[in-house]
Design a protein around this motif. Structure first.
Motif, PDB file in Angstrom:
ATOM      1  N   GLY A   1      23.766 -45.158 -61.161  1.00  0.00           N
ATOM      2  CA  GLY A   1      22.919 -43.955 -61.424  1.00  0.00           C
ATOM      3  C   GLY A   1      22.508 -42.841 -60.420  1.00  0.00           C
ATOM      4  O   GLY A   1      21.673 -42.296 -60.328  1.00  0.00           O
ATOM      5  N   CYS A   2      23.564 -42.852 -59.287  1.00  0.00           N
ATOM      6  CA  CYS A   2      23.236 -42.024 -58.283  1.00  0.00           C
ATOM      7  C   CYS A   2      23.940 -40.508 -58.949  1.00  0.00           C
ATOM      8  O   CYS A   2      24.796 -40.599 -59.582  1.00  0.00           O
ATOM      9  N   HIS A   3      23.476 -39.434 -58.354  1.00  0.00           N
ATOM     10  CA  HIS A   3      23.889 -38.226 -58.493  1.00  0.00           C
ATOM     11  C   HIS A   3      24.683 -37.662 -57.421  1.00  0.00           C
ATOM     12  O   HIS A   3      23.960 -37.608 -56.486  1.00  0.00           O
ATOM     13  N   ILE A   4      26.049 -37.596 -57.392  1.00  0.00           N
ATOM     14  CA  ILE A   4      26.756 -37.334 -56.374  1.00  0.00           C
ATOM     15  C   ILE A   4      27.374 -35.773 -56.634  1.00  0.00           C
ATOM     16  O   ILE A   4      27.718 -35.251 -57.612  1.00  0.00           O
ATOM     17  N   VAL A   5      26.939 -35.124 -55.234  1.00  0.00           N
ATOM     18  CA  VAL A   5      27.438 -33.535 -55.100  1.00  0.00           C
ATOM     19  C   VAL A   5      28.287 -33.549 -53.989  1.00  0.00           C
ATOM     20  O   VAL A   5      27.980 -34.054 -52.905  1.00  0.00           O
ATOM     21  N   LEU A   6      29.440 -32.834 -54.152  1.00  0.00           N
ATOM     22  CA  LEU A   6      30.318 -32.657 -53.170  1.00  0.00           C
ATOM     23  C   LEU A   6      30.374 -31.411 -52.561  1.00  0.00           C
ATOM     24  O   LEU A   6      29.853 -30.323 -53.312  1.00  0.00           O
ATOM     25  N   PHE A   7      30.554 -31.236 -51.444  1.00  0.00           N
ATOM     26  CA  PHE A   7      30.650 -29.926 -50.773  1.00  0.00           C
ATOM     27  C   PHE A   7      31.828 -29.763 -49.628  1.00  0.00           C
ATOM     28  O   PHE A   7      32.062 -30.682 -49.040  1.00  0.00           O
ATOM     29  N   GLU A   8      32.213 -28.440 -49.597  1.00  0.00           N
ATOM     30  CA  GLU A   8      33.127 -28.024 -48.385  1.00  0.00           C
ATOM     31  C   GLU A   8      32.626 -27.154 -47.349  1.00  0.00           C
ATOM     32  O   GLU A   8      32.118 -25.941 -47.861  1.00  0.00           O
ATOM     33  N   LEU A   9      32.309 -27.411 -46.265  1.00  0.00           N
ATOM     34  CA  LEU A   9      31.603 -26.683 -45.072  1.00  0.00           C
ATOM     35  C   LEU A   9      32.734 -25.618 -45.001  1.00  0.00           C
ATOM     36  O   LEU A   9      34.102 -25.882 -44.728  1.00  0.00           O
ATOM     37  N   PRO A  10      32.344 -24.286 -44.497  1.00  0.00           N
ATOM     38  CA  PRO A  10      33.067 -23.439 -43.973  1.00  0.00           C
ATOM     39  C   PRO A  10      33.768 -23.454 -42.588  1.00  0.00           C
ATOM     40  O   PRO A  10      33.269 -24.184 -41.765  1.00  0.00           O
ATOM     41  N   SER A  11      35.081 -23.526 -42.595  1.00  0.00           N
ATOM     42  CA  SER A  11      35.851 -23.667 -41.373  1.00  0.00           C
ATOM     43  C   SER A  11      36.147 -22.390 -40.636  1.00  0.00           C
ATOM     44  O   SER A  11      35.988 -21.295 -41.043  1.00  0.00           O
ATOM     45  N   ALA A  12      36.246 -22.512 -39.293  1.00  0.00           N
ATOM     46  CA  ALA A  12      36.537 -21.365 -38.229  1.00  0.00           C
ATOM     47  C   ALA A  12      37.794 -20.858 -38.636  1.00  0.00           C
ATOM     48  O   ALA A  12      38.503 -21.218 -39.125  1.00  0.00           O
ATOM     49  N   PRO A  13      37.373 -19.519 -38.497  1.00  0.00           N
ATOM     50  CA  PRO A  13      38.669 -18.568 -38.615  1.00  0.00           C
ATOM     51  C   PRO A  13      39.994 -19.128 -37.958  1.00  0.00           C
ATOM     52  O   PRO A  13      39.659 -19.649 -36.799  1.00  0.00           O
ATOM     53  N   GLY A  14      41.158 -18.950 -38.529  1.00  0.00           N
ATOM     54  CA  GLY A  14      42.345 -19.573 -38.042  1.00  0.00           C
ATOM     55  C   GLY A  14      42.265 -21.052 -38.309  1.00  0.00           C
ATOM     56  O   GLY A  14      43.550 -21.372 -38.903  1.00  0.00           O
ATOM     57  N   VAL A  15      41.362 -21.853 -38.306  1.00  0.00           N
ATOM     58  CA  VAL A  15      41.658 -23.327 -38.569  1.00  0.00           C
ATOM     59  C   VAL A  15      41.517 -23.367 -40.180  1.00  0.00           C
ATOM     60  O   VAL A  15      42.231 -24.164 -40.725  1.00  0.00           O
ATOM     61  N   ARG A  16      40.915 -22.353 -41.042  1.00  0.00           N
ATOM     62  CA  ARG A  16      40.842 -22.627 -42.383  1.00  0.00           C
ATOM     63  C   ARG A  16      42.286 -22.392 -42.954  1.00  0.00           C
ATOM     64  O   ARG A  16      42.441 -22.774 -44.057  1.00  0.00           O
ATOM     65  N   GLU A  17      43.175 -21.682 -42.354  1.00  0.00           N
ATOM     66  CA  GLU A  17      44.380 -21.484 -42.820  1.00  0.00           C
ATOM     67  C   GLU A  17      45.439 -22.764 -42.517  1.00  0.00           C
ATOM     68  O   GLU A  17      46.589 -22.670 -42.672  1.00  0.00           O
ATOM     69  N   THR A  18      45.129 -23.528 -41.880  1.00  0.00           N
ATOM     70  CA  THR A  18      45.823 -24.757 -41.427  1.00  0.00           C
ATOM     71  C   THR A  18      46.274 -25.887 -42.698  1.00  0.00           C
ATOM     72  O   THR A  18      45.515 -25.878 -43.672  1.00  0.00           O
ATOM     73  N   GLU A  19      47.279 -26.565 -42.328  1.00  0.00           N
ATOM     74  CA  GLU A  19      47.737 -27.399 -43.361  1.00  0.00           C
ATOM     75  C   GLU A  19      46.736 -28.545 -43.607  1.00  0.00           C
ATOM     76  O   GLU A  19      46.703 -29.243 -44.744  1.00  0.00           O
ATOM     77  N   TYR A  20      46.188 -29.029 -42.396  1.00  0.00           N
ATOM     78  CA  TYR A  20      45.131 -30.210 -42.829  1.00  0.00           C
ATOM     79  C   TYR A  20      44.011 -29.469 -43.744  1.00  0.00           C
ATOM     80  O   TYR A  20      43.613 -30.192 -44.528  1.00  0.00           O
ATOM     81  N   VAL A  21      43.466 -28.518 -43.392  1.00  0.00           N
ATOM     82  CA  VAL A  21      42.226 -27.745 -44.113  1.00  0.00           C
ATOM     83  C   VAL A  21      42.584 -27.610 -45.336  1.00  0.00           C
ATOM     84  O   VAL A  21      42.022 -27.914 -46.720  1.00  0.00           O
ATOM     85  N   LYS A  22      43.780 -27.115 -45.819  1.00  0.00           N
ATOM     86  CA  LYS A  22      44.290 -26.812 -47.043  1.00  0.00           C
ATOM     87  C   LYS A  22      44.540 -28.152 -47.783  1.00  0.00           C
ATOM     88  O   LYS A  22      44.300 -28.090 -49.002  1.00  0.00           O
ATOM     89  N   ALA A  23      45.250 -29.274 -47.158  1.00  0.00           N
ATOM     90  CA  ALA A  23      45.202 -30.424 -47.813  1.00  0.00           C
ATOM     91  C   ALA A  23      44.143 -31.078 -48.217  1.00  0.00           C
ATOM     92  O   ALA A  23      44.032 -31.786 -49.348  1.00  0.00           O
ATOM     93  N   ALA A  24      43.052 -31.134 -47.547  1.00  0.00           N
ATOM     94  CA  ALA A  24      41.942 -31.698 -47.758  1.00  0.00           C
ATOM     95  C   ALA A  24      41.108 -30.929 -49.008  1.00  0.00           C
ATOM     96  O   ALA A  24      40.577 -31.558 -49.942  1.00  0.00           O
ATOM     97  N   HIS A  25      41.428 -29.481 -49.120  1.00  0.00           N
ATOM     98  CA  HIS A  25      40.824 -28.816 -49.958  1.00  0.00           C
ATOM     99  C   HIS A  25      41.379 -29.251 -51.365  1.00  0.00           C
ATOM    100  O   HIS A  25      40.860 -29.528 -52.378  1.00  0.00           O
TER     101      HIS A  25
END
Length: 277
Positions: free
Chosen positions: A201-225
């Motif tokens: 019965g839970c309503h689950i909502v997912l979200f992705e917080l903005p990453s710092a410039p430079g970090v958002r282009e890394t392999e880690y952030v892209k893989a998680a997304h």
């Protein structure tokens, strides 16, 4: 009467001896509560209607930033799946759970689940009332209102921070590994937990917080997304946060400053207010 007094004295003496022998274990238990005060509150207080889960990135979205009452169970250095596991161990569940998907390389922390979940084999159960009182007192001693910051900080101009060294270090850490393979088992576990809680019965909502410039282009952030979107392809399950580079600032490679955290929390708050009606 004398016999009763002797029995009472003997009982108190035995208890004090037992308490003294186990004092170090009890102290460590209280110390763990103080290290994770939000998890401790969840174990002793009534089930909140809305819960926020994530890593240290979401930990900085303080409860006082939201007009809608919620409980932030985000764990610095932890995984949202740990919070989901703790929540799922209880019979009573929140109505809405917000789940951050930025950090997916960490597995469930079984020790924390055992410590703060509904654990039938928990040692020293008789000590729970004392822990509950300590947890409540600690919260109110440490409590301070965020009202002034929420009112004033968004009106100010964005600050400037020199985080180049932190960015460079994180880019090195976040590139050059097979993050898809590392994260995939954790994402599968997250998917399983979400499905199980939704079935209850839970309503689950997912979200992705903005990453710092430079970090958002890394392999880690892209893989998680990529993995998060693959596991939860329904756009209706996602809370879209505006990544406004002109407004948001970071104090290091991972964490927004207070002004930016308030701005993001206010975006989330408007969404939560709608879905919680």
């Amino acid at each position: 009467m004398k016999s009763l007094i002797r029995l009472a004295v003997a009982a108190v003496t035995l208890f004090l001896i037992y308490f003294a022998l186990n004092f170090s274990s009890l102290y460590e238990r209280v110390k763990l509560d103080r290290s994770f005060p939000a998890l401790s509150r969840y174990a002793f207080e009534g089930t909140p209607q809305i819960v926020l889960l994530g890593s240290s990135m979401s930990f900085r979205l303080f409860e006082g930033y939201f007009k809608t009452p919620l409980r932030n169970l985000s764990i610095g250095g932890g995984s949202p799946a740990t919070g989901l596991s703790i929540i799922s161990s209880y019979r009573s569940l929140p109505k809405i759970i917000l789940v951050e998907t930025n950090i997916l390389s960490r597995p469930i922390d079984i020790a924390l689940v055992d410590a703060f979940g509904n654990n039938p084999s928990e040692p020293f159960k008789w000590f729970r009332p004392a822990r509950g009182v300590i947890s409540w007192a600690y919260y109110w001693i440490k409590f301070h209102s965020e009202a002034q910051n929420v009112l004033q900080l968004p009106r100010r101009q964005p600050a400037t921070y020199d985080i180049s060294q932190s960015i460079n270090d994180t880019i090195k850490e976040y590139n050059g590994r097979d993050w898809l393979q590392i994260m995939r088992p954790n994402v599968e576990e997250l998917k399983r937990l979400v499905a199980a809680l939704e079935a209850r019965g839970c309503h689950i909502v997912l979200f992705e917080l903005p990453s710092a410039p430079g970090v958002r282009e890394t392999e880690y952030v892209k893989a998680a997304h990529i993995l998060a979107k693959e596991a939860f392809p329904d756009a209706g399950k996602w809370l879209a946060i505006l990544d406004d580079r002109s407004e948001l600032r970071w104090i290091d490679a991972s964490h927004m400053d207070e002004r930016s955290a308030i701005i993001v929390a206010q975006q989330m708050d408007r969404y939560v207010a709608l879905v919680s009606r």
